[in-house]
Design a protein around this motif. Structure first.
Motif, PDB file in Angstrom:
ATOM      1  N   LEU B  27       0.849  -1.181   0.000  1.00  0.00           N
ATOM      2  CA  LEU B  27       0.000   0.000   0.000  1.00  0.00           C
ATOM      3  C   LEU B  27       0.887   1.233   0.000  1.00  0.00           C
ATOM      4  N   TYR B  28       0.612   2.131  -0.928  1.00  0.00           N
ATOM      5  CA  TYR B  28       1.356   3.389  -0.993  1.00  0.00           C
ATOM      6  C   TYR B  28       0.486   4.457  -0.361  1.00  0.00           C
ATOM      7  N   LEU B  29       0.977   5.012   0.717  1.00  0.00           N
ATOM      8  CA  LEU B  29       0.201   6.007   1.436  1.00  0.00           C
ATOM      9  C   LEU B  29       0.853   7.353   1.201  1.00  0.00           C
ATOM     10  N   GLU B  30       0.071   8.284   0.710  1.00  0.00           N
ATOM     11  CA  GLU B  30       0.658   9.582   0.397  1.00  0.00           C
ATOM     12  C   GLU B  30      -0.292  10.695   0.810  1.00  0.00           C
ATOM     13  N   ARG B  72       5.991  10.237   1.993  1.00  0.00           N
ATOM     14  CA  ARG B  72       5.289   9.168   1.295  1.00  0.00           C
ATOM     15  C   ARG B  72       5.791   7.869   1.861  1.00  0.00           C
ATOM     16  N   CYS B  73       4.931   6.924   1.949  1.00  0.00           N
ATOM     17  CA  CYS B  73       5.459   5.651   2.408  1.00  0.00           C
ATOM     18  C   CYS B  73       4.747   4.487   1.759  1.00  0.00           C
ATOM     19  N   LYS B  74       5.429   3.369   1.848  1.00  0.00           N
ATOM     20  CA  LYS B  74       4.923   2.133   1.270  1.00  0.00           C
ATOM     21  C   LYS B  74       4.885   1.121   2.407  1.00  0.00           C
ATOM     22  N   ILE B  75       3.710   0.546   2.611  1.00  0.00           N
ATOM     23  CA  ILE B  75       3.556  -0.415   3.710  1.00  0.00           C
ATOM     24  C   ILE B  75       3.095  -1.737   3.137  1.00  0.00           C
ATOM     25  N   LEU B  76       3.399  -2.775   3.847  1.00  0.00           N
ATOM     26  CA  LEU B  76       2.882  -4.077   3.445  1.00  0.00           C
ATOM     27  C   LEU B  76       1.367  -4.069   3.605  1.00  0.00           C
ATOM     28  N   MET B  77       0.672  -4.453   2.560  1.00  0.00           N
ATOM     29  CA  MET B  77      -0.788  -4.443   2.591  1.00  0.00           C
ATOM     30  C   MET B  77      -1.322  -5.299   3.733  1.00  0.00           C
ATOM     31  N   LYS B  78      -0.667  -6.422   3.938  1.00  0.00           N
ATOM     32  CA  LYS B  78      -1.116  -7.333   4.991  1.00  0.00           C
ATOM     33  C   LYS B  78      -1.107  -6.652   6.354  1.00  0.00           C
ATOM     34  N   SER B  79      -0.056  -5.875   6.601  1.00  0.00           N
ATOM     35  CA  SER B  79       0.047  -5.205   7.898  1.00  0.00           C
ATOM     36  C   SER B  79      -1.053  -4.177   8.063  1.00  0.00           C
ATOM     37  N   PHE B  80      -1.220  -3.355   7.039  1.00  0.00           N
ATOM     38  CA  PHE B  80      -2.218  -2.298   7.153  1.00  0.00           C
ATOM     39  C   PHE B  80      -3.619  -2.892   7.243  1.00  0.00           C
ATOM     40  N   LEU B  81      -3.839  -3.943   6.476  1.00  0.00           N
ATOM     41  CA  LEU B  81      -5.157  -4.583   6.479  1.00  0.00           C
ATOM     42  C   LEU B  81      -5.468  -5.193   7.837  1.00  0.00           C
TER      43      LEU B  81
END
Lengths: 288, 390
Positions: B27-30, B72-81
């Motif tokens: 997931l790219y969160l911006e 800006r950051c990129k997170i593992l989708m699994k973690s955020f989910l």
């Protein structure tokens, strides 16, 4: 070979869908036999021991308000098709709120049974869902293996208790043993028994009633209380019971011992005389 | 960056994350001036999804601490989910959700303020990244249709959840047709059931497409946006072009907008994209809703003729007529400098047996030479740099 039929009545459609769901639960592929008055679903499981074979018969005029068929030839005015049971039940699932359902034999790229459903829709336009179920035409030479199972003159024939009750009992028993013994007599008594090294559990059903038997003479000297027993695989029985979604008006069990010593159990479930389902389970006696 | 989501919007945010999780693994969160954007792309770069939450969606929204650059950051989708895993729980117990990103710390902090004074804090590690951008412009697509998500939800009901691809097209009488798409199997004995749903023009709020156009895209990915749109009761628009060009699915309301861009099968890859039933041989239009009431023609139902047709190849019912749309693959985006080689699409011929999405072309991760008109602002199109360099 031609076939086309149409159902417009909601109750008929519902019943037809439930039968198709039952078939889908019993086996992956099934045979559909189309004849001028009837529609049959046939499941043939040719395993040596404890195989399930099922025969379901529908009187065509009780379901379809339009039914036209033309068999393979004039002398053999029948059509035998093989299809994946789940496909049919999935196709019918979309017909829950249908105005009309049409079934046709077609060949678009491959031979198929086309189920076309006209849905009721809120807007003025109609919505149409079409499913093309791939089928395989079964050649004439294999038809003899797909005939109605006949269990002549059963030794014992008894009406079953409420299937839901029977199913919950058998489900609990499944946790203890894989094999179940069904005992029944002509006095309306039915026992479901499981035996293991540690425990033996029996559920008794009384006052079930027995259907009148064809040949009265042989039974006058029979001991009414004599129990006929057969061993079957619990999972197969559960499969059969799980598929029963239609509340039957009549459910009975016939037991027969053939001359060869082979025992057969036939379950027959009838609903309002519009559909009849027969399931045959073979005996699986465990030799210790 | 700091934003606070309260009340029912927490569940909306959660649902959006669930939608995005259907597409990609990261997931790219911006945080931007015009809102918080959450984006993702799938591994084969054939699907891109983006949700932009306007500042008004939040009770409090601060894109960046004054004087600092936008992070800006990129997170593992699994973690955020995992924070938003149980939507029922979010609805029942979570009162506020606070997401903050501090330039100094290396953690994205998501804090759920729940009932009874319970506070759940998730510290998620992230990676710095470049802005994930896709080049797409709904306005440049000649065809579009718009309908309430509910209608489209009902339209995909006949298809099993496992179905990978679906063909959407316009048939005779301006009927909108959705048909299950199955790849041509080498082993043709195991045929799959083909299902088709045919809707009338009246079900759509807007339908701007000619009869005969059709595209094939991944249904599973589309379902991600569809379920969000249904729960939020929004209208869903589909903008599309020729087969092979990406299709753009959009939803919008005053507080958020979502874009899913999915690649479509190009003509060279697919045979049966045309929805014409083979019984009819009309050059134009190719698409036929064969479920439109027509005098039943038993000649086509005769199985025996199928047996005969297998021998002949002249004008038989099995011939497939290609759509009348031009077969040119469309303007290829010129390769731009600075794009990694990972952007090159896998050639279909070199990846036998891979799942269909890999065959899709990733045309839209294209050139910076193409006019950029992305809703996210004027930042240039850049591939995400795996090194994390600036």
């Amino acid at each position: 070979m031609r076939f086309r039929a149409k159902i417009v009545d909601g109750a008929c459609l519902n019943h037809f869908t439930r039968i198709s769901n039952m078939i889908a639960k019993l086996a992956k592929t099934c045979t559909l036999r189309i004849s001028p008055d009837k529609l049959n679903f046939i499941l043939c499981d040719k395993l040596a021991n404890g195989g399930v074979s099922m025969w379901c018969e529908l009187e065509q005029e009780n379901f379809f308000n339009e039914f036209q068929m033309e068999g393979v030839s004039a002398e053999n005015n029948e059509i035998y098709l093989e299809l994946t049971s789940e496909n049919l039940s999935r196709a019918l699932k979309t017909a829950q709120n249908a105005r009309a359902l049409k079934i046709k034999l077609t060949n678009k790229h491959f031979p198929c049974l086309t189920v076309s459903v006209e849905l009721l829709s809120m807007s003025s336009s109609s919505r149409i869902v079409t499913h093309d179920i791939p089928i395989k035409v079964i050649p004439r030479k294999l038809w003899k293996d797909l005939q109605e199972p006949v269990v002549p003159d059963p030794d014992v024939s008894i009406y079953l208790p409420v299937l839901k009750t029977m199913k919950s009992v058998v489900e609990k028993m499944k946790n203890i043993s894989n094999h179940l013994v069904i005992e029944a007599n002509l006095d309306g008594e039915l026992n479901l028994k499981i035996e293991t090294e540690l425990v033996c559990v029996t559920t008794h059903f009384k006052d079930l009633g027995n259907p009148p038997l064809a040949s009265e003479s042989t039974h006058q000297d029979r001991n009414m209380e004599h129990m006929a027993e057969v061993h079957i695989d619990i999972r197969k029985l559960l499969q059969f019971l799980a598929g029963q979604q239609v509340n039957p008006t009549k459910a009975l069990c016939m037991h027969r011992i053939c001359r060869s010593g082979k025992k057969t159990l036939l379950f027959r479930v009838e609903t309002n005389e519009t559909s009849k389902v027969s399931s045959v389970l073979g005996d699986e006696t465990i030799f210790l | 960056m700091k934003c606070l989501v309260t009340g029912g919007n927490v569940k909306v945010l959660g649902k959006a994350v669930h939608s995005l999780s259907r597409i990609g693994d990261e997931l790219y969160l911006e945080p931007l001036e015009d809102g918080l954007s959450l984006r993702t792309v799938n591994s084969s770069r054939s699907a891109y999804a983006c949700f932009l939450f306007a500042p008004l969606f939040f009770q409090q929204y601060q894109a960046a601490t004054p004087g600092q650059d936008l992070l800006r950051c990129k997170i593992l989708m699994k973690s955020f989910l995992s924070v938003f895993r149980s939507l029922a729980m979010l609805e029942k117990t979570v009162e506020k959700c606070c997401i903050s990103l501090n330039g100094r710390s290396s953690r994205l902090v998501v804090q759920l303020h729940c009932k009874f004074g319970v506070r759940k804090t998730h510290n998620l590690s992230f990676q710095d990244c470049e802005s994930l951008q896709a080049v797409f412009d709904p306005a440049s697509c000649p065809h579009m249709l718009r309908a309430p998500a509910r209608v489209l939800g009902e339209a995909v009901l006949p298809f099993p959840p496992a179905l990978a691809e679906v063909t959407l097209g316009i048939g005779r009488g301006r009927r909108v047709i959705l048909r299950s798409y199955h790849e041509e199997e080498a082993d043709s004995t195991a045929k799959a059931m083909v299902s088709e749903m045919c809707l009338g023009e009246e079900d759509f709020q807007q339908l701007q497409a000619q009869e005969g156009v059709a595209i094939t895209f991944c249904l599973k990915e589309f379902r991600g946006l569809l379920s969000f749109a249904e729960s939020a009761n929004l209208n869903l628009s589909i903008h599309f072009d020729a087969p092979g060009r990406p299709a753009i699915f959009t939803i919008k309301d005053s507080l958020l907008d979502g874009h899913f861009v999915l690649a479509t099968l190009s003509d060279t890859d697919s045979h049966s994209q045309d929805l014409g039933s083979p019984e009819r041989h009309q050059p134009v239009p190719q698409l036929q809703a064969h479920s439109i009431p027509h005098p039943d023609d038993f000649a086509n139902d005769d199985i025996d003729s199928y047996m005969i047709a297998m021998e002949t190849t002249i004008g038989n019912e099995g011939s497939r007529v290609l759509p009348s749309i031009s077969l040119s693959p469309g303007p290829q985006h010129p390769e731009s400098p600075g794009l990694h080689s990972e952007e090159d699409e896998a050639e279909p011929s070199t990846v036998p047996g891979t799942p269909p999405p890999k065959k899709f072309r990733s045309l839209f991760f294209g050139s910076i030479l193409a006019p950029v008109r992305s809703p996210q602002g004027p930042s240039p199109v850049l591939a995400e740099d795996s090194e994390g360099e600036g």
